[in-house]
Write an enzyme that holds these catalytic residues in place. Structure first.
Site, PDB file in Angstrom:
ATOM      1  N   HIS A 119     -34.757 -13.908  50.338  1.00  7.79           N
ATOM      2  CA  HIS A 119     -35.002 -15.099  51.163  1.00  7.79           C
ATOM      3  C   HIS A 119     -35.423 -16.306  50.323  1.00  7.79           C
ATOM      4  O   HIS A 119     -35.365 -17.432  50.803  1.00  7.79           O
ATOM      5  CB  HIS A 119     -35.963 -14.798  52.326  1.00  7.79           C
ATOM      6  CG  HIS A 119     -37.422 -14.749  51.996  1.00  7.79           C
ATOM      7  ND1 HIS A 119     -38.111 -13.579  51.786  1.00  7.79           N
ATOM      8  CD2 HIS A 119     -38.337 -15.732  51.877  1.00  7.79           C
ATOM      9  CE1 HIS A 119     -39.379 -13.847  51.552  1.00  7.79           C
ATOM     10  NE2 HIS A 119     -39.547 -15.150  51.605  1.00  7.79           N
TER      11      HIS A 119
ATOM     12  N   ASP B  87     -35.378  -7.059  50.061  1.00  7.02           N
ATOM     13  CA  ASP B  87     -35.474  -8.522  49.942  1.00  7.02           C
ATOM     14  C   ASP B  87     -35.577  -8.981  48.480  1.00  7.02           C
ATOM     15  O   ASP B  87     -36.643  -9.399  48.027  1.00  7.02           O
ATOM     16  CB  ASP B  87     -36.693  -8.983  50.763  1.00  7.02           C
ATOM     17  CG  ASP B  87     -36.669 -10.470  51.057  1.00  7.02           C
ATOM     18  OD1 ASP B  87     -35.879 -11.191  50.423  1.00  7.02           O
ATOM     19  OD2 ASP B  87     -37.455 -10.918  51.910  1.00  7.02           O
TER      20      ASP B  87
ATOM     21  N   SER C 121     -44.097 -14.968  47.959  1.00  5.30           N
ATOM     22  CA  SER C 121     -42.835 -14.250  48.061  1.00  5.30           C
ATOM     23  C   SER C 121     -42.168 -14.229  46.703  1.00  5.30           C
ATOM     24  O   SER C 121     -42.074 -15.265  46.036  1.00  5.30           O
ATOM     25  CB  SER C 121     -41.922 -14.933  49.063  1.00  5.30           C
ATOM     26  OG  SER C 121     -42.230 -14.466  50.335  1.00  5.30           O
TER      27      SER C 121
HETATM   28  N1  ARG Z   1     -41.911 -13.685  56.678  1.00  2.00           N
HETATM   29  C1  ARG Z   1     -41.439 -13.952  55.343  1.00  2.00           C
HETATM   30  C2  ARG Z   1     -42.008 -15.287  54.833  1.00  2.00           C
HETATM   31  O1  ARG Z   1     -42.793 -15.898  55.488  1.00  2.00           O
HETATM   32  C3  ARG Z   1     -39.964 -13.875  55.252  1.00  2.00           C
HETATM   33  C4  ARG Z   1     -39.211 -14.960  55.923  1.00  2.00           C
HETATM   34  C5  ARG Z   1     -37.728 -14.904  55.798  1.00  2.00           C
HETATM   35  N2  ARG Z   1     -37.094 -14.032  56.757  1.00  2.00           N
HETATM   36  C6  ARG Z   1     -36.782 -14.318  58.063  1.00  2.00           C
HETATM   37  N3  ARG Z   1     -36.291 -13.376  58.796  1.00  2.00           N
HETATM   38  N4  ARG Z   1     -36.952 -15.495  58.629  1.00  2.00           N
HETATM   39  O2  ARG Z   1     -41.478 -16.012  54.068  1.00  2.00           O
HETATM   40  N1  ASP Z   2     -42.918 -14.377  53.326  1.00  3.32           N
HETATM   41  C1  ASP Z   2     -43.884 -15.245  52.652  1.00  3.32           C
HETATM   42  C2  ASP Z   2     -43.226 -16.102  51.561  1.00  3.32           C
HETATM   43  O1  ASP Z   2     -42.069 -16.419  51.636  1.00  3.32           O
HETATM   44  C3  ASP Z   2     -45.002 -14.449  52.115  1.00  3.32           C
HETATM   45  C4  ASP Z   2     -46.143 -14.355  53.085  1.00  3.32           C
HETATM   46  O2  ASP Z   2     -46.369 -15.297  53.852  1.00  3.32           O
HETATM   47  O3  ASP Z   2     -46.844 -13.351  53.014  1.00  3.32           O
HETATM   48  O4  ASP Z   2     -43.869 -16.596  50.657  1.00  3.32           O
END
Ligand code: ARG
Ligand code: ASP
Length: 693
Positions: free
Chosen positions: A83, A220, A627
């Site tokens: 991502h 990921d 991330s």
């Molecule tokens: N929750 C993770 C973060 O905050 C991954 C986000 C990307 N994935 C998604 N399905 N939107 O970055």
């Molecule tokens: N998914 C988040 C990021 O892209 C990580 C988190 O918020 O824990 O940095």
């Protein structure tokens, strides 16, 4: 006596701060090293951060200004999240080469793909420069003078630091609300090429349903390579550039992790607010988060009902939907977690104890909590309006588009238009308009809405749906053919552009000044409050809030109980992928080759206990920006790549609960398995240093 007892009692929650909480400054990690070693860390503070020679910090980069990446070979190979590389993977994708769907693997160096605008930054050094930044400032000179002096001194320090090396970039960052100032010097590389990405059915497996959730089975990750000039210095993209030889890269361990094992996350957390007062915590949990969630629910429902109608619409809205859903889900977890912990009430107790201490000891901080509360209550409505109106504006795609279009160079307008209409489906936007404008009237009220919008609503008898029908039927921005033939005057008189401008003007003139004034005042008061609680709570080790600077978080692999009667194990495996596999659900439809590998149990060296480990969770304190961060074992070997947090623990940006807050990590063995067995890119495995070979 009673007073002393009360204070001791109230001090306990802070003084017994959970060992796993904290995002520590690497150059000061020696202060934490004893605790880290007691938890299983085997190296020294200098192994983590050193300015001479090489240390682990030299293997970590700020990736694309908002994620973390780490070096895993002596030829500049870097791993981060899927991502985090999503934009680049998407930019190289077309109908003929759909790398998002099918994945991408460069089988030779020549096939690695350059990325315009992509940068990675290595931290060269960091330094507490508080005394130099405030040189010439004396207590009592006033805030105006302090700001001026700090700015002038900072500019000088930055200029000097940037001359220290090739492509150096320096930055001075306030810590603890400006009680300290720190210099960060980076070396910036701008030739960073895409090397590999799994198909989305692995890299984004589980989609938004599994996002922020455990148990998780998402692969990921993506791979990039940093290139440098012949002297190993940063250089813009050139065919003559060669793979960068880093000062340090990470060794990989396939020994895996189990419950209780030490883990350390080394990366760039973006933003936390751990020291805010009770009223602000309550505002986040009870107002800001719920209102924005409610608004986004309307948007997501509208997107979904159209996306379900055809694959074309689903593709158009895939990325928009993921973006809206990401914060929507996080805010729900955050608000729930704050409530569950009773965080506002315990902060209130803490504030009372602090104030009692300050006044009975004649400290200058006495009364600062009240001042903060007063400033906050004076600006709260403006803060809400700023946050909420921005959400409304962003929810209606046509508003932002009309603004961008009119304000772009006439030469580039056709590109802006094509890019917009490529992913636009009017029924989604029309329904969003109707729903969010109706919600806006209820949530913000006339006083906090742009006058032009109030006028339109009163003409339409406060029926947002009739207004929506008129809006989309009459605006030239809703119709690419009409828009092509529109004059500047047509556009400026257009209902959509006028509404868009009225939002911008209203925010700029009526909302932001009061909000920013309050923000400034509060930051100043927080500086005093922060200094005060650091003196009051002297046994507690304070870490500065995250601000996209390099930090160390340490903890251990641990399961958790999300609710009464449930216990989550800390590791997941390929068995769970197969359990979730469902060709009829887009987000759970794994590649056929993965099914075949599973059937033949052809796991090679990535097998462990008859399966392939996929993800694990640990107690490391992380946030957005972490991330892609390396997750290291006690010997500093790479065992995983951080990519998310569990939903029940997302309040960790405001308040950390050691029993619920867990970061989610991709087990490095699953990444290696995908590279080797699914992609057949074993030449990449050969570059890495795995288990010392
Ligand atoms: N929750 C993770 C973060 O905050 C991954 C986000 C990307 N994935 C998604 N399905 N939107 O970055
Ligand atoms: N998914 C988040 C990021 O892209 C990580 C988190 O918020 O824990 O940095």
């Amino acid at each position: 006596m009673r007073k002393i007892l009360a204070i001791c009692f109230l001090l306990i929650p802070a003084a017994s701060l959970h060992a796993d909480e904290g995002m520590w400054l690497p150059s000061k990690i020696s202060g934490r090293i004893d605790e880290m070693r007691s938890m299983g860390f085997m190296l020294s503070a200098e192994d983590i951060y050193s300015e001479d020679g090489s240390s682990l910090k030299d293997a970590v980069v700020l990736f694309a200004g908002g994620c973390t990446g780490e070096l895993i070979s002596d030829e500049g190979l870097l791993i981060t999240n899927h991502h985090c590389g999503y934009d680049q993977i998407q930019a190289h994708s077309s109908v003929e080469h759909d790398y998002l769907t099918d994945g991408f693997w460069a089988m030779t160096r020549e096939e690695e793909l350059p990325n315009d605008g992509l940068e990675v930054k290595f931290l060269v050094r960091m330094e507490d420069v508080t005394s130099s930044v405030l040189k010439g400032y004396k207590e009592g000179m006033g805030e105006g003078k302090r700001i001026g002096i700090a700015e002038r001194n900072s500019a000088k320090i930055i200029r000097k630091a940037e001359k220290e090396g090739a492509a150096y970039e320096a930055q001075i960052v306030p810590m603890y609300y400006g009680n300290e100032y720190w210099l960060f010097v980076y070396q910036v590389f701008s030739d960073v090429r895409l090397v590999g990405a799994p198909p989305s059915s692995i890299g984004k497996f589980g989609g938004d349903t599994d996002n922020w959730m455990w148990p998780r089975h998402t692969g990921d990750f993506s791979l990039f390579r940093i290139y440098a000039d012949k002297d190993n210095n940063p250089a813009p993209y050139s065919e003559d550039n060669v793979p960068y030889r880093p000062k340090r890269f990470l060794n990989i361990s396939t020994a895996g992790v189990k419950e209780g094992d030490f883990t350390m996350v080394y990366g760039f957390p973006g933003s936390t607010k751990e020291y805010i007062i009770s009223d602000e915590v309550e505002y986040i949990a009870e107002k800001s988060d719920p209102y924005r969630v409610a608004l986004r629910t309307l948007v997501l429902d509208n997107q979904k009902s159209e996306m379900d109608k055809s694959a074309g619409i689903r593709i158009k809205y895939a990325s928009k939907n993921a973006n809206v859903a990401n914060a929507w889900k996080k805010w729900q977890g955050e608000s729930k977690g704050i409530r569950k912990m009773g965080a506002a009430a315990s902060k209130r107790k803490y504030e009372a104890a602090f104030e009692q201490w300050a006044s009975s000891n004649g400290k200058e901080y006495a009364g600062i909590t009240e001042k903060l509360k007063k400033t906050f209550s004076g600006m709260e409505d403006y803060r809400f309006a700023a946050e909420y109106l921005n959400e409304v504006f962003n929810a209606v795609e046509l508003l932002g588009f009309s603004y961008r279009y009119v304000n772009s160079d006439p030469e580039t307008r056709s590109t802006v238009m094509d890019a917009f209409f490529k992913d636009f489906h009017m029924p989604v936007d029309r329904n969003n308009f109707s729903d969010v404008i109706a919600d806006c009237e209820k949530a913000a009220g006339e006083e906090f809405m742009p006058e032009y919008l109030n006028g339109l609503l009163s003409v339409y008898g406060h029926d947002a749906d009739s207004l929506a029908s008129f809006f989309y039927a009459s605006s030239v921005f809703a119709d690419s053919v009409k828009l092509k033939n529109a004059s500047l005057q047509d556009m400026e008189n257009d209902i959509c552009y006028r509404l868009s401008e009225s939002f911008k003007d209203f925010l700029r003139d009526e909302i932001m000044p009061a909000y920013l004034e309050g923000r400034k005042e509060m930051d100043l008061q927080y500086r005093t409050y922060m200094k005060g609680i650091m003196e009051f709570d002297s046994l507690r080790a304070f870490y500065p809030d995250a601000n996209l600077t390099l930090r160390v978080a340490y903890g251990s692999v641990q399961g958790y109980s999300p609710a009464d009667g449930i216990w989550y194990e800390p590791v997941s495996s390929i068995e769970g992928i197969i359990e979730k596999d469902d060709p009829s659900i887009y987000d759970y439809d794994i590649p056929q080759v993965l099914r075949e590998i599973y059937a033949g149990k052809n796991y090679g060296r990535w097998e462990s206990g008859g399966t392939v480990p996929v993800c694990f969770i640990a107690t490391n304190h992380t946030t957005g920006g972490n991330s892609g961060s390396p997750v290291l074992d006690g010997n500093g070997n790479l065992v995983g790549v951080n990519f998310d947090r569990v939903w029940e623990g997302t309040m960790s940006d405001v308040v950390f609960d050691g029993s619920l807050c867990r970061n989610i990590v991709l087990d490095i063995r699953y990444a290696l398995f995908v590279i080797d067995k699914v992609a057949g890119a074993s030449h990449l495995i050969d570059e890495m240093c795995i288990d010392g070979d």
